[in-house]
Design an enzyme around this catalytic site. Structure first.
Site, mmCIF file in Angstrom:
data_model
loop_
_atom_site.group_PDB
_atom_site.id
_atom_site.type_symbol
_atom_site.label_atom_id
_atom_site.label_comp_id
_atom_site.label_asym_id
_atom_site.label_seq_id
_atom_site.Cartn_x
_atom_site.Cartn_y
_atom_site.Cartn_z
ATOM 1 N N ASP A 13 0.818 -1.222 0.000
ATOM 2 C CA ASP A 13 0.000 0.000 0.000
ATOM 3 C C ASP A 13 0.852 1.273 0.000
ATOM 4 O O ASP A 13 0.462 2.286 0.577
ATOM 5 C CB ASP A 13 -0.957 0.028 1.212
ATOM 6 C CG ASP A 13 -1.795 -1.225 1.291
ATOM 7 O OD1 ASP A 13 -2.339 -1.607 0.248
ATOM 8 O OD2 ASP A 13 -1.890 -1.822 2.378
ATOM 9 N N LYS A 16 1.784 2.418 -5.332
ATOM 10 C CA LYS A 16 2.504 2.043 -6.561
ATOM 11 C C LYS A 16 1.865 2.648 -7.803
ATOM 12 O O LYS A 16 2.540 2.907 -8.789
ATOM 13 C CB LYS A 16 2.553 0.526 -6.707
ATOM 14 C CG LYS A 16 3.288 -0.143 -5.581
ATOM 15 C CD LYS A 16 3.201 -1.659 -5.681
ATOM 16 C CE LYS A 16 3.465 -2.309 -4.358
ATOM 17 N NZ LYS A 16 2.276 -2.552 -3.551
ATOM 18 N N GLY A 40 -4.435 -4.486 -4.235
ATOM 19 C CA GLY A 40 -5.449 -3.495 -4.581
ATOM 20 C C GLY A 40 -4.744 -2.207 -4.877
ATOM 21 O O GLY A 40 -3.961 -1.734 -4.067
ATOM 22 N N GLN A 223 1.583 -6.288 -2.956
ATOM 23 C CA GLN A 223 2.003 -6.296 -1.543
ATOM 24 C C GLN A 223 3.340 -5.549 -1.365
ATOM 25 O O GLN A 223 3.540 -4.554 -2.021
ATOM 26 C CB GLN A 223 2.076 -7.736 -0.994
ATOM 27 C CG GLN A 223 0.724 -8.434 -0.939
ATOM 28 C CD GLN A 223 0.292 -9.024 -2.266
ATOM 29 O OE1 GLN A 223 1.056 -9.693 -2.924
ATOM 30 N NE2 GLN A 223 -0.933 -8.790 -2.656
HETATM 31 P P1 IMP Z 1 -3.030 -12.863 2.130
HETATM 32 O O1 IMP Z 1 -2.130 -12.294 1.094
HETATM 33 O O2 IMP Z 1 -4.488 -12.658 1.833
HETATM 34 O O3 IMP Z 1 -2.720 -14.301 2.443
HETATM 35 O O4 IMP Z 1 -2.760 -12.060 3.507
HETATM 36 C C1 IMP Z 1 -1.531 -12.170 4.208
HETATM 37 C C2 IMP Z 1 -1.094 -10.834 4.791
HETATM 38 O O5 IMP Z 1 -0.736 -9.958 3.747
HETATM 39 C C3 IMP Z 1 -2.192 -10.114 5.587
HETATM 40 O O6 IMP Z 1 -1.572 -9.410 6.665
HETATM 41 C C4 IMP Z 1 -2.758 -9.128 4.601
HETATM 42 O O7 IMP Z 1 -3.360 -8.006 5.228
HETATM 43 C C5 IMP Z 1 -1.492 -8.739 3.851
HETATM 44 N N1 IMP Z 1 -1.758 -8.270 2.484
HETATM 45 C C6 IMP Z 1 -2.104 -9.009 1.411
HETATM 46 N N2 IMP Z 1 -2.230 -8.237 0.322
HETATM 47 C C7 IMP Z 1 -1.942 -6.981 0.699
HETATM 48 C C8 IMP Z 1 -1.852 -5.730 -0.005
HETATM 49 O O8 IMP Z 1 -2.056 -5.619 -1.215
HETATM 50 N N3 IMP Z 1 -1.510 -4.661 0.755
HETATM 51 C C9 IMP Z 1 -1.234 -4.743 2.084
HETATM 52 N N4 IMP Z 1 -1.293 -5.895 2.768
HETATM 53 C C10 IMP Z 1 -1.644 -6.996 2.088
#
Ligand code: IMP
Length: 427
Positions: A13, A16, A40, A223
């Site tokens: 976040d 990007k 996202g 991420q």
């Molecule tokens: P997952 O990717 O859904 O398995 O989540 C694992 C961890 O990564 C959690 O703490 C989510 O909140 C974090 N996470 C996953 N995608 C994002 C992103 O695009 N931005 C920020 N945190 C993320």
């Protein structure tokens, strides 16, 4: 062969979309190499705002080929609904390329993600609940379903059977849920096959040929570095490699082809989900950063945890990604603070530590050591060059650069597309 990797240098976040905007029409291919619809990002084009989760941001540019690489996990229902949402708004999505080797997020992977989190209770990771972890787990366990499997019903059925054999035992016996029928899953997946087919391609070949032809290829990380399965704050991480090496494996491009690695770095720090976060603020400063910075997740709508800039993390990101540049975002959010603390090191059990500790226990005990910088109150959103910034803002940026170990080549000074100061060109 300009091949650029653009990735989050913190916990995701970082903004990007801004950097992609800056590169604008000069990019020929935008490639996602890992993650799925857990990501996202918001992209603003003219007066239109688009929230993308799975599709690469290049989908919005008429001159660019958007690519979903082999390292991505794809929920076909999300893919199709993002595509039709864009089509309804007049965006041509026909150039999209989808790797036949990308793994499919099946309905049972989404179920397993949610029930596992519930089962973990207080120890949960705080995942996005999109089935990301279980899909990568199936990939590594060699029971995953790939895009290409949708075109061979017999193979698909055998693979779904193999995956559900074990999963149904777990769902029924451990989690007290109903078993999932193989036929139902196969039918649902086959229902997507024809609609997805026009996009399926040998993306590795396409990308390598594009690089041979001197096209500009941008690898877009989802991420962030500290959420990397290998280099992040494990186990509070995502299940893929957002770090620079992930671009090579997740797109099938050799490391010698990568020319620049740009880390996106927010002028403060945020994190969604559980896990250690040394500079997290629980006071009104944290509240103010959240409010002014609009720190609410694009994917899950969760409030982001907020804190001051952490130079230890930035240094670490420089190292594990081999960063050549930083793009500093959201500097304007800090306008108005009299003093701005920056974490320059940690104190762990009475010791001063300059680098990210490799031990999870130590990181959980890390307390930030702050150095405080004088703030500024002038509006910086109209600044066009570095020298337009107030002296104190310049000093803050220079200090961050020195502590973080790579040049800051661009600075975001406002949410608008043109509210960016470009110091060194990325191309
Ligand atoms: P997952 O990717 O859904 O398995 O989540 C694992 C961890 O990564 C959690 O703490 C989510 O909140 C974090 N996470 C996953 N995608 C994002 C992103 O695009 N931005 C920020 N945190 C993320």
């Amino acid at each position: 062969m300009p091949a650029l990797v653009l990735l989050g240098a913190q916990w995701g976040d970082e903004g990007k979309g801004k950097a992609t905007d800056l590169l604008g029409g000069s990019v020929d291919y935008v490639v996602r190499y890992q993650g799925g619809n857990n990501a996202g990002h918001t992209v603003v084009v003219g007066d239109q705002k688009y929230a993308l989760h799975l599709l690469p941001s290049g989908i919005l540019s008429p001159t660019c080929v958007p690519v979903i690489g082999n390292g991505v996990v794809v929920d076909p229902s999300v893919l199709l609904s993002e595509l039709s949402g864009l089509n309804e708004r007049g965006v041509d999505t026909s150039k999209l390329l989808l790797s036949g080797n990308a793994h499919i997020i099946t309905p049972y992977n989404v179920t397993v993600d949610k029930v596992t989190e519930r089962f973990l209770g207080k120890r949960k990771i705080g995942t996005t609940g999109r089935g990301i972890g279980p899909t990568y787990a199936d990939k590594i366990n060699r029971v995953g379903i790939r895009v290409q499997d949708l075109y061979d019903e017999s193979i698909l059925t055998q693979k779904v059977e193999a995956a559900l054999d074990v999963k149904n035992q777990i769902l029924t016996k451990l989690y007290n849920r109903r078993a999932i029928a193989v036929g139902q899953v196969v039918e649902e997946l086959l229902g997507y096959a024809e609609q997805i087919k026009p996009y399926v391609a040998d993306t590795v070949l396409v990308l390598n040929q594009a690089l041979e032809d001197d096209k500009v290829v941008l690898f877009e990380g989802g991420q962030g570095t500290l959420l990397d399965i290998d280099h992040g704050t494990y186990p509070f991480v995502t299940s893929s490699n957002p770090t620079a090496g992930g671009a090579c494996t997740g797109a099938g491009v050799g490391p010698t082809k990568i020319s620049r690695v740009i880390g996106i770095l927010k002028a403060y720090t945020t994190r969604v989900g559980a896990g250690p976060f040394p500079t997290e603020l629980f006071d009104e400063d944290g509240e103010a950063l959240r409010r002014i910075g609009g720190e609410r997740g694009v994917t899950t709508g969760r409030d982001r945890r907020c804190g001051w800039f952490d130079a230890v993390i930035a240094r670490y990101a420089t190292r594990v990604n081999g960063l050549t540049d930083f793009f500093l975002t959201k500097l304007d959010v800090l306008t108005g603070w009299e003093q701005i603390p920056v974490c320059v090191a940690y104190e762990i059990d009475g010791r001063r530590v300059e680098e990210l500790p490799y031990s999870q226990t130590d990181f959980h005990h890390a307390k930030p050591v702050y150095e405080t910088f004088p703030g500024w109150s002038e509006d910086i959103t109209k600044a066009k060059s570095f020298s337009d910034l107030p002296k104190n803002a310049q000093n803050y940026v220079r200090a961050l650069e020195e502590m973080s170990g790579a040049p800051i080549s661009a600075i975001g000074v406002g949410p608008g597309r043109d509210e960016t100061i470009e110091i060194n060109s990325f191309l």
